[in-house]
Design a protein around this motif. Structure first.
Motif, PDB file in Angstrom:
ATOM      1  N   ALA A 110     -13.523  13.098 -20.654  1.00 47.14           N
ATOM      2  CA  ALA A 110     -14.808  13.507 -20.799  1.00 47.14           C
ATOM      3  C   ALA A 110     -15.020  12.817 -19.774  1.00 47.14           C
ATOM      4  O   ALA A 110     -16.366  12.950 -18.706  1.00 47.14           O
ATOM      5  N   ARG A 111     -14.814  11.145 -18.686  1.00 51.81           N
ATOM      6  CA  ARG A 111     -15.090  10.704 -17.757  1.00 51.81           C
ATOM      7  C   ARG A 111     -14.523  10.957 -16.572  1.00 51.81           C
ATOM      8  O   ARG A 111     -13.961  11.039 -15.547  1.00 51.81           O
ATOM      9  N   MET A 112     -13.574  12.834 -16.156  1.00 52.59           N
ATOM     10  CA  MET A 112     -12.739  12.707 -15.524  1.00 52.59           C
ATOM     11  C   MET A 112     -12.144  12.128 -14.585  1.00 52.59           C
ATOM     12  O   MET A 112     -11.588  12.381 -13.515  1.00 52.59           O
ATOM     13  N   TRP A 113     -11.029  10.994 -15.670  1.00 45.56           N
ATOM     14  CA  TRP A 113      -9.759  11.149 -15.093  1.00 45.56           C
ATOM     15  C   TRP A 113      -8.978  11.759 -15.453  1.00 45.56           C
ATOM     16  O   TRP A 113      -7.763  11.208 -15.110  1.00 45.56           O
ATOM     17  N   ILE A 114      -8.866  12.520 -16.237  1.00 46.56           N
ATOM     18  CA  ILE A 114      -7.733  12.600 -16.816  1.00 46.56           C
ATOM     19  C   ILE A 114      -8.508  14.684 -16.422  1.00 46.56           C
ATOM     20  O   ILE A 114     -10.189  14.561 -17.222  1.00 46.56           O
ATOM     21  N   ARG A 115      -7.640  15.838 -16.688  1.00 42.11           N
ATOM     22  CA  ARG A 115      -8.100  17.210 -16.293  1.00 42.11           C
ATOM     23  C   ARG A 115      -6.573  17.548 -17.623  1.00 42.11           C
ATOM     24  O   ARG A 115      -5.611  17.665 -16.900  1.00 42.11           O
ATOM     25  N   ARG A 116      -6.234  18.966 -18.387  1.00 44.25           N
ATOM     26  CA  ARG A 116      -5.361  20.078 -19.166  1.00 44.25           C
ATOM     27  C   ARG A 116      -5.420  20.936 -17.747  1.00 44.25           C
ATOM     28  O   ARG A 116      -7.177  21.440 -16.943  1.00 44.25           O
ATOM     29  N   THR A 117      -3.983  21.058 -17.316  1.00 49.72           N
ATOM     30  CA  THR A 117      -4.175  21.825 -16.306  1.00 49.72           C
ATOM     31  C   THR A 117      -3.843  23.994 -16.798  1.00 49.72           C
ATOM     32  O   THR A 117      -3.945  24.717 -16.128  1.00 49.72           O
ATOM     33  N   HIS A 118      -3.759  23.769 -18.498  1.00 48.92           N
ATOM     34  CA  HIS A 118      -4.021  25.200 -19.461  1.00 48.92           C
ATOM     35  C   HIS A 118      -5.957  26.041 -18.976  1.00 48.92           C
ATOM     36  O   HIS A 118      -6.603  25.191 -20.010  1.00 48.92           O
ATOM     37  N   ARG A 119      -5.767  26.966 -18.985  1.00 50.56           N
ATOM     38  CA  ARG A 119      -6.852  26.834 -19.151  1.00 50.56           C
ATOM     39  C   ARG A 119      -7.559  26.818 -20.606  1.00 50.56           C
ATOM     40  O   ARG A 119      -8.494  26.576 -20.906  1.00 50.56           O
ATOM     41  N   GLU A 120      -6.569  27.368 -21.637  1.00 51.67           N
ATOM     42  CA  GLU A 120      -7.020  27.316 -23.013  1.00 51.67           C
ATOM     43  C   GLU A 120      -6.873  25.834 -23.208  1.00 51.67           C
ATOM     44  O   GLU A 120      -5.754  25.223 -23.310  1.00 51.67           O
ATOM     45  N   GLU A 121      -7.896  25.600 -24.495  1.00 47.51           N
ATOM     46  CA  GLU A 121      -7.871  24.030 -24.952  1.00 47.51           C
ATOM     47  C   GLU A 121      -6.074  24.355 -25.863  1.00 47.51           C
ATOM     48  O   GLU A 121      -6.551  25.239 -27.100  1.00 47.51           O
ATOM     49  N   ARG A 122      -5.381  23.372 -25.446  1.00 46.00           N
ATOM     50  CA  ARG A 122      -4.224  23.524 -26.717  1.00 46.00           C
ATOM     51  C   ARG A 122      -4.294  21.468 -26.803  1.00 46.00           C
ATOM     52  O   ARG A 122      -5.005  21.444 -26.239  1.00 46.00           O
ATOM     53  N   PRO A 123      -3.046  21.861 -27.876  1.00 54.17           N
ATOM     54  CA  PRO A 123      -3.819  20.877 -28.210  1.00 54.17           C
ATOM     55  C   PRO A 123      -2.378  19.833 -27.909  1.00 54.17           C
ATOM     56  O   PRO A 123      -2.011  19.942 -27.218  1.00 54.17           O
ATOM     57  N   TYR A 124      -3.454  18.318 -28.146  1.00 56.19           N
ATOM     58  CA  TYR A 124      -2.418  17.629 -27.193  1.00 56.19           C
ATOM     59  C   TYR A 124      -1.031  17.110 -26.837  1.00 56.19           C
ATOM     60  O   TYR A 124      -0.359  16.647 -25.833  1.00 56.19           O
ATOM     61  N   GLU A 125      -0.134  17.803 -28.236  1.00 53.08           N
ATOM     62  CA  GLU A 125       1.128  18.137 -28.502  1.00 53.08           C
ATOM     63  C   GLU A 125       1.740  18.779 -27.310  1.00 53.08           C
ATOM     64  O   GLU A 125       2.711  18.745 -26.502  1.00 53.08           O
ATOM     65  N   GLN A 126       1.006  19.681 -26.669  1.00 51.46           N
ATOM     66  CA  GLN A 126       1.432  20.467 -25.985  1.00 51.46           C
ATOM     67  C   GLN A 126       0.488  20.662 -24.852  1.00 51.46           C
ATOM     68  O   GLN A 126       0.775  21.782 -23.590  1.00 51.46           O
ATOM     69  N   THR A 127      -0.203  19.529 -24.346  1.00 48.90           N
ATOM     70  CA  THR A 127      -1.124  20.226 -23.752  1.00 48.90           C
ATOM     71  C   THR A 127      -0.583  19.299 -22.267  1.00 48.90           C
ATOM     72  O   THR A 127       0.216  17.585 -21.919  1.00 48.90           O
ATOM     73  N   VAL A 128      -0.168  19.519 -20.591  1.00 48.83           N
ATOM     74  CA  VAL A 128       0.135  18.880 -19.462  1.00 48.83           C
ATOM     75  C   VAL A 128      -0.767  18.966 -18.710  1.00 48.83           C
ATOM     76  O   VAL A 128      -2.121  19.280 -18.966  1.00 48.83           O
ATOM     77  N   LEU A 129      -1.277  17.494 -18.586  1.00 46.06           N
ATOM     78  CA  LEU A 129      -2.006  16.365 -18.074  1.00 46.06           C
ATOM     79  C   LEU A 129      -1.846  15.919 -16.440  1.00 46.06           C
ATOM     80  O   LEU A 129      -0.493  16.526 -16.208  1.00 46.06           O
ATOM     81  N   GLU A 130      -3.044  15.929 -16.093  1.00 46.68           N
ATOM     82  CA  GLU A 130      -3.441  16.246 -14.621  1.00 46.68           C
ATOM     83  C   GLU A 130      -4.051  14.905 -14.341  1.00 46.68           C
ATOM     84  O   GLU A 130      -5.327  14.621 -15.033  1.00 46.68           O
ATOM     85  N   LEU A 131      -3.793  13.711 -13.325  1.00 48.73           N
ATOM     86  CA  LEU A 131      -5.038  12.735 -13.301  1.00 48.73           C
ATOM     87  C   LEU A 131      -5.755  13.138 -13.013  1.00 48.73           C
ATOM     88  O   LEU A 131      -5.358  13.640 -11.304  1.00 48.73           O
ATOM     89  N   THR A 132      -7.396  12.706 -11.686  1.00 50.47           N
ATOM     90  CA  THR A 132      -7.638  12.758 -11.017  1.00 50.47           C
ATOM     91  C   THR A 132      -9.043  11.613 -11.076  1.00 50.47           C
ATOM     92  O   THR A 132      -8.965  10.556 -11.725  1.00 50.47           O
TER      93      THR A 132
END
Length: 139
Positions: free
Chosen positions: A84-106
């Motif tokens: 929410a504060r834009m320090w990370i983002r999910r790299t997949h377009r669809e919302e996946r649970p965090y167990e499967q989400t690839v994260l990116e630092l921003t």
């Protein structure tokens, strides 16, 4: 939002490594201790220069929970705050649970100029180190 990536040192950051700028932001921003802990645990998986987290070393929810000692629910709350504060983002377009989400630092773009400048404390420490390396003057 300024994402991590190979072009980081050339385009942003004034020559500073991405993770250094990102970690400055995380430590200077008012976040709860749990959120800061999750953020810094996530950053340990990122390349220091570019800030990218390759998929093979993504910690996912279980890895962050193990690394921080926090319950999965607390880690999810922290990740939601960071997103929410834009320090990370999910790299997949669809919302996946965090167990499967690839994260990116921003880095939130409005904060970037201030984060690329050293704080007063960092400047003092640098000056002290420089002074300690100089031999004492002899009379």
């Amino acid at each position: 939002m300024v994402p991590a990536g190979p072009a980081w040192p050339d385009i942003h950051g004034g020559g500073l490594p991405f993770r250094q700028v990102w970690e400055r932001g995380i430590t200077r921003t008012p976040l709860t201790a749990h959120t800061r802990l999750v953020a810094l645990a996530l950053a340990t998986h990122a390349d220091y220069t570019t800030g990218t987290i390759p998929e093979p070393v993504q910690p996912y929810l279980d890895g962050l929970s193990a690394a921080t000692g926090l319950e999965a629910g607390r880690v999810v709350v922290a990740l939601n705050v960071l997103q929410a504060r834009m320090w990370i983002r999910r790299t997949h377009r669809e919302e996946r649970p965090y167990e499967q989400t690839v994260l990116e630092l921003t880095v939130p773009a409005p904060l970037l100029p201030a984060l690329c400048r050293p704080s007063a404390r960092e400047m003092t420490l640098t000056a002290r180190r420089a002074g300690a390396d100089t031999p004492p003057a002899t009379a």
